[in-house]
Design a protein around this motif. Structure first.
Motif, mmCIF file in Angstrom:
data_model
loop_
_atom_site.group_PDB
_atom_site.id
_atom_site.type_symbol
_atom_site.label_atom_id
_atom_site.label_comp_id
_atom_site.label_asym_id
_atom_site.label_seq_id
_atom_site.Cartn_x
_atom_site.Cartn_y
_atom_site.Cartn_z
ATOM 1 N N PRO A 1 0.842 -1.217 -0.092
ATOM 2 C CA PRO A 1 0.015 0.024 0.072
ATOM 3 C C PRO A 1 0.742 1.189 -0.014
ATOM 4 O O PRO A 1 0.517 2.103 -0.511
ATOM 5 N N PHE A 2 1.868 1.248 0.689
ATOM 6 C CA PHE A 2 2.942 2.578 0.735
ATOM 7 C C PHE A 2 3.313 2.714 -0.612
ATOM 8 O O PHE A 2 3.555 3.744 -1.101
ATOM 9 N N GLU A 3 3.881 1.897 -1.219
ATOM 10 C CA GLU A 3 4.571 1.976 -2.399
ATOM 11 C C GLU A 3 3.405 2.350 -3.600
ATOM 12 O O GLU A 3 3.823 3.295 -4.245
ATOM 13 N N ARG A 4 2.092 1.803 -3.480
ATOM 14 C CA ARG A 4 1.148 2.492 -4.416
ATOM 15 C C ARG A 4 0.719 3.895 -4.206
ATOM 16 O O ARG A 4 0.639 4.817 -5.048
ATOM 17 N N ASP A 5 0.760 4.015 -2.652
ATOM 18 C CA ASP A 5 0.823 5.612 -2.509
ATOM 19 C C ASP A 5 1.680 6.531 -3.314
ATOM 20 O O ASP A 5 1.245 7.377 -3.533
ATOM 21 N N VAL A 6 2.969 6.218 -3.037
ATOM 22 C CA VAL A 6 4.338 6.709 -3.502
ATOM 23 C C VAL A 6 3.832 6.906 -5.077
ATOM 24 O O VAL A 6 4.393 7.983 -5.652
ATOM 25 N N LEU A 7 3.501 5.731 -5.705
ATOM 26 C CA LEU A 7 3.548 5.865 -6.967
ATOM 27 C C LEU A 7 2.233 6.477 -7.368
ATOM 28 O O LEU A 7 2.511 7.364 -8.660
ATOM 29 N N ARG A 8 1.362 6.786 -6.928
ATOM 30 C CA ARG A 8 0.368 7.423 -7.352
ATOM 31 C C ARG A 8 0.494 8.972 -6.988
ATOM 32 O O ARG A 8 0.035 9.906 -7.987
ATOM 33 N N ALA A 9 1.083 9.396 -6.053
ATOM 34 C CA ALA A 9 1.483 10.859 -5.834
ATOM 35 C C ALA A 9 2.619 11.286 -7.037
ATOM 36 O O ALA A 9 2.329 12.491 -7.538
ATOM 37 N N THR A 10 3.264 10.393 -7.330
ATOM 38 C CA THR A 10 4.409 10.491 -8.493
ATOM 39 C C THR A 10 3.785 10.709 -9.782
ATOM 40 O O THR A 10 4.054 11.620 -10.456
ATOM 41 N N ALA A 11 2.709 9.877 -10.138
ATOM 42 C CA ALA A 11 1.808 10.007 -11.215
ATOM 43 C C ALA A 11 1.165 11.378 -11.242
ATOM 44 O O ALA A 11 0.826 11.502 -12.649
ATOM 45 N N SER A 12 0.871 11.932 -10.230
ATOM 46 C CA SER A 12 0.153 13.268 -10.343
ATOM 47 C C SER A 12 1.053 14.385 -10.697
ATOM 48 O O SER A 12 0.445 15.647 -10.891
ATOM 49 N N ILE A 13 2.588 14.340 -10.695
ATOM 50 C CA ILE A 13 3.361 15.593 -11.340
ATOM 51 C C ILE A 13 3.087 15.663 -12.582
ATOM 52 O O ILE A 13 3.117 14.654 -13.788
ATOM 53 N N PRO A 14 2.480 16.854 -13.043
ATOM 54 C CA PRO A 14 2.247 17.078 -14.346
ATOM 55 C C PRO A 14 3.489 16.858 -15.377
ATOM 56 O O PRO A 14 4.770 17.278 -14.831
#
Length: 234
Positions: free
Chosen positions: A90-103
């Motif tokens: 879950p932590f890894e997915r949270d980090v990847l999701r936040a990273t995916a939000s960078i324009p």
């Protein structure tokens, strides 16, 4: 508007991944050249440079499933390619999701990602997750930088990181000018708002009204508030 990639990364943990599933592997085109891609029926699970000799062993260790050659070529990898991150924590997915939000065309420091996932002290852990990003290029870890704004390492190489960022529209020369002078925030003396240097709002501030800061603390002391778009942590 909802972003399909962010929606996928935000999905609830579907539970344990079955070990009797067989995934496929093939070589396909990516924005930095050919890449090896492993996929399940749900999407890409693992991606690495085409010359990665340890790909299969690393995949089995991390995902726990065997790989067989794909029976058809995969489409080129893009930021919209479907992904399957069930093997991530879950932590890894949270980090990847936040990273995916960078324009595209912008960058954020590791500390920004840590704040976005609600773990501001976990900068080192965030760095570890992104260094092991299972799907680089799709989840854009190349848009994450060191605290001072310098680009830092990348699994495809630092030159490749610069190349893909430039292709996305980031002004590397402008960024380097800020890095070389220690500037980490750009504020406007007309709006009282401070941004990260690559934020599209920061790029609109004219020279006459630009106020540089070398730390968030200094910007706060001067009475500036953080941009609601790039969320610099003020």
């Amino acid at each position: 508007m909802s972003d399909p990639l962010l929606d996928r990364l935000a999905a609830p943990d579907p539970g344990a991944v079955s070990l009797d599933v067989v995934d496929t592997v093939t070589t396909t085109a990516g924005p930095l050249g050919d890449v090896l891609v492993a996929s399940s029926s749900a999407g890409v699970t693992f991606l690495r440079p085409a010359d990665d000799a340890g790909f299969r062993d690393e995949y089995r260790r991390r995902v726990g499933r065997p790989l067989v050659p794909a029976d058809r070529p995969a489409p080129p990898v893009t930021a919209r390619t479907a992904v399957d991150l069930r093997a991530c924590s879950p932590f890894e997915r949270d980090v990847l999701r936040a990273t995916a939000s960078i324009p595209a065309g912008q960058v954020r420091p590791y500390g920004w990602v840590a704040r976005e996932v609600g773990r501001p002290a976990a900068v080192r852990a965030v760095g570890t997750v992104l260094a092991r990003n299972p799907v680089p290029l799709i989840v854009p870890c190349h848009r994450v930088t060191k605290a001072d704004g310098s680009l830092g390492r990348y699994m495809f190489g630092e030159a490749a990181k610069a190349r893909v960022l430039a292709a996305e529209g980031l002004d590397l020369d402008r960024l380097e000018r800020f890095v070389s002078t220690g500037v980490v925030l750009i504020a406007s003396d007309t709006t009282g708002i401070a941004c990260l240097p690559s934020c599209h709002h920061a790029r609109r501030i004219t020279d006459a009204h630009r106020v540089p800061f070398r730390s968030a603390a200094k910007a706060r002391e001067a009475g500036y508030r953080g941009c609601l778009v790039c969320r610099p942590g003020l």
